[in-house]
Design a protein around this motif. Structure first.
Motif: not given
Length: 550
Positions: A491, A493, A498, A500, A519
């Protein structure tokens, strides 16, 4: 591409004192970038000519390898005048034009400072070797022979053999961690430190935004000149010197990495802060590179960033290997800031070094630009240039000439950039190039790639733009690092964002679960895969998954 289309108006970014944090830096090796006068050697005005191209990549800064006055025994890394331009590269006026043009295009300028050693033709060394009692007698590392006439200790040169050379005038040995024409400066002498800080001030006054500091951990040597202990065979690796070089046989406890270096770096940082400038240090150590990176970039009072050789090593970085490096960095340098690179002017180009397919090359480029830290890209990397194959008679690098054929030196990554497939010498020069233009590079020329929408050049542009568009990638944290087979995920951030990121670094398809949450797929221009109807992510070979939390 017209120059006006790539000018940047984002003055907030340009004036940000933290501009270096997460920056993408493009390295230029001047001899091989663009020749403007037909002598076969690239020069500063050639760089000026190509700056619009560099700006079009979307990078934040350029790093220009040495262009100082030099006898060129090590191609500019042997400096004989730190405050002037070697005539083969142009003049100070040309350099001023380079800085002004780069700044107009929104590019910061870093230059390569070689402070650990000078040329043996530098006036400082000429005076130092003239006697034992002249004003600069202690500016270099001098030592008496042992009673049997052998060198003072067992230290070895990176270029092979003893790190000590005999001088017949002083009847003493002098230290050279590299070529014997590159004597090491004595950082235990206060006047040396003052002079070198003055060199940095000279270039900062000319408008540079900072420095790449060559061999930053070699500045200070052990005062007592103690022998290095042997390194167990199982701990040897060839990331700093080729395996055929006995340099790898020692644990380099005393010839570099000395604690006194930290105080000099604090003085250097204080100078940088006066100008709002930054520095990236090259940490040359095969065993403790990440720990030293942590020491040199911690606390906000030394250099801002360093790069070690973990991803410049011969072995392709698998998912487990990358995760191990990132975890080691997090443990060793919790306050530090890395600058990642896959290629530079000293190592085999990574496309060849790791034997990458086109798909793998794209995947690693995307991965590099998703890592936490800053990034250095080496000229031609964005074209996917492989290592050039040269004949022995074409070699220029003394390193390669010495260890040929087991180690072919650094010329293969330093051949001229190919700008046009149809022009003489790939558009690099009207004269005879100092190194041959690689025939295998011609079909990868910039002009051909500009016309091909699916070319690697455009992939690099898209990956750099993707990084710039997401603050989490530029300055955010890296958390939840995970490895499953050939898949690496983490991740990124920052406040309000955020991401992924997952990468299949293998030849077989894989399936993975996303972390909890909603997501949305981003990075489709980078071949990113997102969640399917079954809620899973299906990744093809060498495919990334780039998704943003909503």
């Amino acid at each position: 591409m017209p120059a006006q289309s790539i000018l940047r108006a984002d003055t907030a970014v340009q004036n940000d004192p933290q501009w270096w944090r997460g920056a993408v830096i493009y390295q230029i090796y001047p001899r091989s970038y663009q020749d403007s006068n037909g002598d076969g050697i690239g020069d500063l005005l050639g760089i000026v000519e190509r700056l619009p191209y560099i700006a079009s990549l979307g990078v934040d800064a350029i790093w220009v390898s040495p262009f100082f006055t030099s006898p060129m025994k090590d191609f500019g890394y042997d400096v004989s005048d730190y405050c002037d331009v070697d005539p083969m590269f142009g003049s100070l006026a040309d350099f001023d034009m380079l800085v002004a043009t780069a700044h107009k295009l929104g590019l910061k300028v870093l230059i390569d400072l070689v402070l650990s050693h000078s040329s043996d033709q530098h006036p400082w060394f000429v005076e130092s070797r003239s006697s034992k009692d002249n004003p600069r007698a202690n500016w270099y590392v001098w030592a008496d022979a042992k009673p049997d006439g052998t060198p003072p200790n067992n230290w070895l040169s990176i270029f092979g053999g003893s790190a000590w050379a005999w001088d017949t005038t002083r009847c003493q040995y002098f230290l050279h961690n590299f070529l014997d024409t590159q004597p090491d400066l004595n950082f235990h002498e206060p006047a040396v430190q003052e002079e070198l800080l003055g060199v940095a001030r000279f270039w900062l006054d000319r408008g540079v935004n900072g420095f790449r500091l060559d061999t930053i951990n070699f500045y200070v040597h052990d005062r007592e000149l103690r022998d290095n202990p042997p390194l167990p065979p199982e701990q040897r690796n060839a990331s700093i010197a080729p395996a055929v070089n006995p340099y790898n046989y020692q644990e380099h406890l005393f010839d570099k990495n000395q604690p006194e270096n930290l105080e000099f770096l604090r003085r250097f940082r204080a100078l940088l802060d006066l100008y709002g400038a930054a520095a990236v240090g090259e940490v040359g150590d095969a065993q403790r590179g990440l720990e030293i990176l942590g020491e040199y970039t911690s606390g906000g009072d030394k250099v801002q960033m360093c790069y070690a050789f973990e991803f410049l090593s011969p072995d392709a970085p698998s998912a487990p290997r990358i995760a191990a490096v990132l975890r080691h960095l997090d443990y060793s340098a919790p306050e530090g800031w890395a600058c990642w690179a896959f290629s530079n002017h000293d190592v085999v180009r990574h496309v060849s070094r790791w034997d990458l397919t086109p798909a793998a090359t794209r995947a690693y480029a995307t991965l590099l630009l998703c890592l936490r830290g800053s990034v250095c890209l080496y000229q031609g990397e964005e074209l996917g240039l492989p290592e050039a194959e040269l004949r022995f008679e074409d070699l220029q690098d003394p390193y390669g000439i010495r260890f040929w054929p087991e180690f072919k030196g650094r010329d293969g990554c330093r051949t001229p950039i190919v700008w046009s497939a149809k022009e003489l010498n790939g558009g690099f020069s009207r004269g005879i190039p100092w190194l041959p233009v690689a025939r295998e590079h011609v079909h990868m020329a910039v002009d051909d790639q500009e016309r091909a929408p699916d070319a690697l050049l455009h992939h690099y542009r898209r990956a750099i733009a993707f990084r710039r568009a997401h603050k989490a990638l530029v300055r955010g944290s890296l958390r939840d690092l995970h490895v499953a087979g050939d898949t690496l995920s983490f991740l990124r951030k920052t406040e309000g964002e955020t991401l992924f990121c997952a990468f299949n670094l293998g030849h077989e398809p894989v399936t993975l679960h996303l972390p909890e949450g909603h997501w949305v797929t981003v990075g489709q221009e980078l071949n990113s895969s997102g969640p399917g109807e079954d809620g899973l992510v299906h990744l093809g070979p060498w495919q990334p998954c780039l998704v943003q939390k909503r």
